[in-house]
Write a protein that holds these residues in place. Structure first.
Motif, PDB file in Angstrom:
ATOM      1  N   GLY B 674       7.691  -7.494   5.489  1.00  0.00           N
ATOM      2  CA  GLY B 674       6.637  -6.818   4.737  1.00  0.00           C
ATOM      3  C   GLY B 674       5.634  -6.174   5.672  1.00  0.00           C
ATOM      4  N   SER B 676       2.382  -5.524   7.850  1.00  0.00           N
ATOM      5  CA  SER B 676       1.565  -6.455   8.640  1.00  0.00           C
ATOM      6  C   SER B 676       0.170  -6.531   8.025  1.00  0.00           C
ATOM      7  N   ASP B 677      -0.569  -7.544   8.420  1.00  0.00           N
ATOM      8  CA  ASP B 677      -1.903  -7.779   7.836  1.00  0.00           C
ATOM      9  C   ASP B 677      -2.787  -6.544   7.943  1.00  0.00           C
ATOM     10  N   TYR B 679      -2.134  -3.579   7.488  1.00  0.00           N
ATOM     11  CA  TYR B 679      -1.947  -2.582   6.439  1.00  0.00           C
ATOM     12  C   TYR B 679      -1.916  -3.178   5.039  1.00  0.00           C
ATOM     13  N   LYS B 680      -2.011  -4.512   4.953  1.00  0.00           N
ATOM     14  CA  LYS B 680      -1.841  -5.177   3.654  1.00  0.00           C
ATOM     15  C   LYS B 680      -2.843  -4.671   2.613  1.00  0.00           C
ATOM     16  N   ASN B 681      -4.112  -4.616   3.007  1.00  0.00           N
ATOM     17  CA  ASN B 681      -5.138  -4.223   2.038  1.00  0.00           C
ATOM     18  C   ASN B 681      -5.157  -2.729   1.770  1.00  0.00           C
ATOM     19  N   PRO B 683      -2.365  -0.168   2.177  1.00  0.00           N
ATOM     20  CA  PRO B 683      -1.020   0.226   2.613  1.00  0.00           C
ATOM     21  C   PRO B 683      -0.874   1.731   2.835  1.00  0.00           C
ATOM     22  N   ASN B 727       2.629  -3.351  -2.535  1.00  0.00           N
ATOM     23  CA  ASN B 727       2.642  -4.118  -1.281  1.00  0.00           C
ATOM     24  C   ASN B 727       1.405  -4.993  -1.103  1.00  0.00           C
ATOM     25  N   ILE B 728       0.311  -4.611  -1.787  1.00  0.00           N
ATOM     26  CA  ILE B 728      -0.932  -5.383  -1.656  1.00  0.00           C
ATOM     27  C   ILE B 728      -0.692  -6.828  -2.097  1.00  0.00           C
ATOM     28  N   THR B 732       5.903 -11.289   1.106  1.00  0.00           N
ATOM     29  CA  THR B 732       6.865 -10.749   2.075  1.00  0.00           C
ATOM     30  C   THR B 732       7.585  -9.584   1.416  1.00  0.00           C
TER      31      THR B 732
END
Lengths: 213, 745
Positions: B674, B676-677, B679-681, B683, B727-728, B732
């Motif tokens: 998935g 990485s952190d 880009y998590k918030n 994407p 993705n947010i 994974t």
């Protein structure tokens, strides 16, 4: 001709037969099997009496550690064992600065049968170095064993004595020794002190009170 | 009583040394001696193992009388008076000091000189000159001998050299063996000497005087110095010839232009004249002048006969616009040989007169072309005078000993600045000017042709001009002149066409970038397959050597073929995408396209234990096929990276392609690590160019950061979008929905 046991680890087993075939005239190539952790590989090395070790750099398809991390571990445990990285990623493995670049070989440099012959000569020489050093270790071990027998061994020496014993034993350089010999001098001394001390103590009163209180 | 003057031996030696200070200069002096001895071949040979240097020529050789009277009389030169040889060749030296070049090269020298009638051995130890005695007390050993040149070099190791000597050098000639060399010689020294001699000897004398520079292991072919000017790329060539009676002929050849199919359209009236038809086809423009037409100050040619060849060669490739406008030939492959051939050089009797045209020296631009250019920097098609740049001109001017008014300076550092030398320079400038005029004539006419055939550009210029003048006109209260609507329309249409071309180019570049990303991402894998293939072939080779059974060989070969298939699959994945048929907009069966393309990935994915499942609607969508493939390639590449070190046994990718009336939806997901952190918030940050979190084992960023940017750009081309919102919330795995708007059939 198969005097030399060369260990080999790779997460991709598709070329193992070819490597075996190309090296069979010169060395006995053994593949790491049934190991999950780095320590498992270390035990495998001892059990298989490996005299020189070859590792692929990227082991990610099968293991959680890389070839360089493995070699770093093995070098700590068996400093005299020559370990070589054989990889398609020589630049990456060199950049890590964990294994000396002298010990990193590009797979693509093995292009001809003569290249394999030369590579084998290097592996055999590395194995001979290991053997020679094992003999030297044997001498050091004998000195420590004597000290042990006459009870003049220090705590540090005792630790070295035990690790050398495991190594030499694994490579059949020495026979089994009686268990008592591994009983630590220090623990023996502490036991004795405790024994004397307990004798010095007066027996407990009938009412169970401690006379020191 | 008269006491004769004498000279200290070392002083005599120093005089010689002053004249020959560098190794290559010393060697050139000796080569010139060989040429002057009427040799047709001259060999230089350095033997590494013995550290000896040999110089051999097949000239006339020297008799004992010549050696005693001429060779050993310092300062004596027969060439002062008898400068023409029996063969007609003009000798090049005149100071009688060339022999000191031997001293410059080595401490000890043995010479064998063989004429038709006798052979003489001569030995000198130059250190004897140091002992403080008078020159007349220093001696060299001289003895008649019966040995031949072949005998003399009997111990040298290069067999090919020996054969050449036997074949061409045994009748007469001179050979020097120099030992105790003063410089430390290496292979590079030999190579430098070769290069230096190659530039010093003009192509014209290649036929009459062949030079060889041998090393211990070189062959005849390797040693031969080839002076090659035939494949030289240039724009203009100027040949000129001035006779003693003052007739000057100039031949200018145009090589700069290539009209292709437009030849008949361009090379016609009113732009060009009939004669230009031939000139553009390679026939030189001939111009004939009397000397005083060129140089009005002199009535008689006091310089003497001379000739030359000059080249004009542009150094930088013209841009697309210029190329179109002036029909310039493509010069991308033109080699920059300024370091060797740059500058206008002077040759006297076929040997360089230094320092004229010497690269990287002040004498390089001895005609002061740069000054002319600085005074008149006009462009070639402008109304001003265009002047050539000093670095764009090169060539050779040939004079001879017969040009008595162009005498050498005694230090051999050029020609005495006589008034004839000024005329000589003036003449050369005139010749260059003739070329400049012709080039300007051609380019001005080509510009006119371009303006006539590209009215849109003229309109555009008009619009720009009027727009710029608007402010000043309104201030002055002048009435604003309008641009005709039809002209504006033509400009707009032209711009639209240009934009479309650029868009097409952009699209192709994106696809090529994807190819690059994929190749870059899997270069190690490709190397790995290549190595495995090599291993298989080596096992086959070993098996053959060891006489193993046929079944074994067959098995290995079959395995090799499998690997070859795998190898090809990488190329299918990387290269197929840019095939011509994929670059045409058409209605495409998305199901077939996607399935075929993913099929080409299967071999690669199988190797990595990745399983792709697909669900694709039967639909015909109007698109460029390579856009769809580029999207899928970039997504799969990202997934493969994500699976690395994920520790997962089941590596899955799901592709679902559906549609509604006007939209094609590509729903893509994998169960990798998935985002990485980082880009998590947010994407959508991964859609920016160069955004990457792909690292190597040393934590260095190694991703290109272009994959998702390309996908986003492609989606926007179809007025679509990239949805990454899911993705947010994913712990994974990665999921995206790409929407492309368009037409279905």
């Amino acid at each position: 001709m198969f005097n030399y046991n060369i260990g080999y680890i790779d997460d991709d087993s598709s070329s193992l037969d070819d490597y075996s075939e190309l090296l069979e005239k010169y060395v006995n190539l053994k593949f790491v099997e049934n190991c999950k952790t780095i320590h498992d590989v270390y035990l495998w090395v001892l059990n298989n009496k490996i005299e020189c070790f070859v590792a692929d750099f990227k082991l990610s398809d099968r293991y959680t550690f890389s070839g360089t991390e493995l070699i770093e571990y093995l070098n700590k445990k068996i400093p005299d064992l020559v370990c070589v990285i054989l990889t398609n990623y020589p630049c990456d493995s060199i950049a890590e600065n964990i294994v000396s670049s002298i010990l990193i070989r590009d797979r693509n440099s093995l292009n001809k049968l003569e290249d394999f012959e030369n590579f084998c000569s290097e592996l055999r020489q590395a194995s001979q170095v290991f053997h020679k050093r094992l003999n030297n270790i044997e001498t050091s071990f004998s000195v420590l064993l004597e000290k042990k027998r006459v009870k003049s061994i220090t705590a540090d020496e005792e630790e070295t004595f035990i690790s050398l014993y495991s190594l030499l034993k694994a490579y059949n350089k020495i026979d089994d020794l009686p268990n008592e010999i591994f009983k630590s001098e220090i623990s023996e001394k502490i036991d004795k002190i405790l024994e004397i001390a307990s004798k010095c103590l007066p027996a407990e009163d009938n009412d169970g009170k401690n006379p020191w209180e | 009583m008269k006491i004769p003057f004498n000279v200290d031996a070392n002083t005599a030696r120093l005089i010689g040394r002053e004249n020959v200070s560098k190794l290559d200069g010393a060697i050139l002096e000796l080569v010139k001696n060989a040429y002057d001895a009427d040799a047709d071949s001259c060999i230089l040979y350095y033997e590494e193992s013995s550290n000896n240097f040999y110089l051999i020529d097949n000239g006339t050789g020297m008799s004992s009388k010549v050696i005693v009277d001429n060779w050993m009389t310092i300062g004596y030169s027969s060439k002062k008076t008898d400068y023409k040889l029996s063969s007609g060749r003009i000798q090049t030296g005149a100071k009688g000091i060339g022999r000191f070049a031997l001293d410059r090269i080595a401490d000890h020298c043995s010479m064998l000189s063989k004429t038709e009638s006798e052979s003489i051995l001569w030995n000198v130890n130059w250190s004897d000159f140091n002992s403080g005695i008078k020159i007349t007390d220093v001696g060299a050993e001289l003895e008649p001998t019966k040995i031949t040149i072949s005998d003399f070099i009997d111990k040298v190791k290069n067999i090919e050299l020996k054969n050449l000597i036997k074949e061409k050098f045994d009748k007469h000639g001179t050979i020097f063996k120099l030992s105790d060399l003063r410089d430390s010689w290496t292979i590079d020294t030999i190579s430098d000497i070769k290069k230096s001699l190659a530039t010093l000897i003009p192509p014209e004398i290649d036929n009459i005087f062949q030079l060889y520079v041998f090393s211990e292991n070189s062959t005849i072919d390797e040693s031969k110095i080839i002076v090659n000017s035939s494949d030289y790329s240039y724009d203009y060539k100027i040949d000129f010839n001035v006779s003693e009676d003052g007739n000057a002929d100039i031949y200018i050849k145009r090589e700069e232009f290539d009209f292709g199919n437009a030849f008949n359209d361009v090379v016609k009236s009113p732009y060009f004249q009939k004669a230009d038809l031939d000139y553009f086809k390679g026939v030189p423009i001939e111009k004939h002048y009397k000397f005083n037409e060129i140089l009005p100050d002199i009535d008689v040619n006091t310089i003497g006969a001379f000739r030359g060849t000059l080249y004009f060669a542009k150094l930088s490739a013209p841009n697309k616009e210029e190329k179109e406008k002036y029909f310039y030939k493509d010069i991308i492959s033109r080699r920059d040989t300024r370091d060797t051939f740059g500058g206008i050089k002077i040759y006297r009797d076929n040997f360089r007169v230094r320092p004229y045209g010497e690269v990287k020296t002040t004498a390089f631009d001895w005609l002061l072309l740069a000054n002319r250019k600085a005074k008149s920097p006009a462009a070639v098609s402008s109304s001003g005078l265009w002047r050539v740049g000093a670095e764009q001109m090169l060539g050779a001017v040939y004079i001879s000993r017969l040009n008595v008014n162009l005498p050498d300076q005694s230090n051999r550092e050029g020609i005495v600045e006589t008034k004839e030398f000024s005329y000589f320079r003036e003449f050369l400038i005139f010749v260059i000017q003739e070329m400049e005029k012709d080039r300007q004539y051609v380019c001005r006419n080509l510009r006119q042709y371009h303006e006539d055939t590209h009215p849109v550009e003229i309109y555009q210029e008009e619009i720009n001009k009027k727009s710029e003048n608007k402010k000043s006109n309104s201030k002055k209260g002048k009435k604003q002149k309008l641009v005709e609507a039809s002209k504006a329309k033509a400009v707009i249409e032209n711009k639209e066409e240009q934009i479309k071309d650029l868009e097409d180019e952009n699209r192709l570049l994106r696809t090529l970038a994807t190819t690059g990303i994929v190749t870059n991402s899997y270069i190690h894998e490709i190397k790995d397959v290549a190595h495995k293939l090599n291993l298989k072939l080596l096992t086959v080779q070993q098996s053959v050597n060891d006489g193993k059974d046929k079944e074994h060989l067959q098995k290995k070969l079959e395995e090799a073929l499998q690997l070859q298939k795998k190898f090809n699959s990488w190329f299918t994945v990387t290269i197929e995408m840019v095939k011509r048929d994929k670059r045409r907009m058409s209605f495409v069966s998305i199901k077939k396209l996607a399935e075929d393309f993913i099929d080409s990935w299967q071999e690669v994915l199988k190797e990595k234990n990745i399983i792709i499942t697909m669900e694709i609607s039967e639909v015909n969508f109007k698109c460029f096929p390579y856009d769809i493939e580029s999207i899928i390639s970039n997504l799969i590449t990202n997934s493969i990276n994500s699976f690395e070190y994920s520790g997962k046994d089941n590596k899955n990718i799901k592709i679902n392609i559906t549609n509604n009336d006007s939209e094609l939806k590509i729903i893509y997901e994998d169960n990798g690590k998935g985002l990485s952190d980082k880009y998590k918030n947010n994407p959508y940050q991964i859609l920016e160019p160069f955004e990457t979190n792909k690292r190597d084992t040393n934590d260095n960023l190694i991703g290109t950061g272009m994959g998702m940017w390309i996908i986003d750009k492609t989606a926007k081309e179809y007025s679509g979008s990239v949805d990454l919102s899911e993705n947010i919330n994913l712990a994974t795995g990665f999921k995206t929905t790409i929407t492309l708007c368009g037409v279905f059939k």
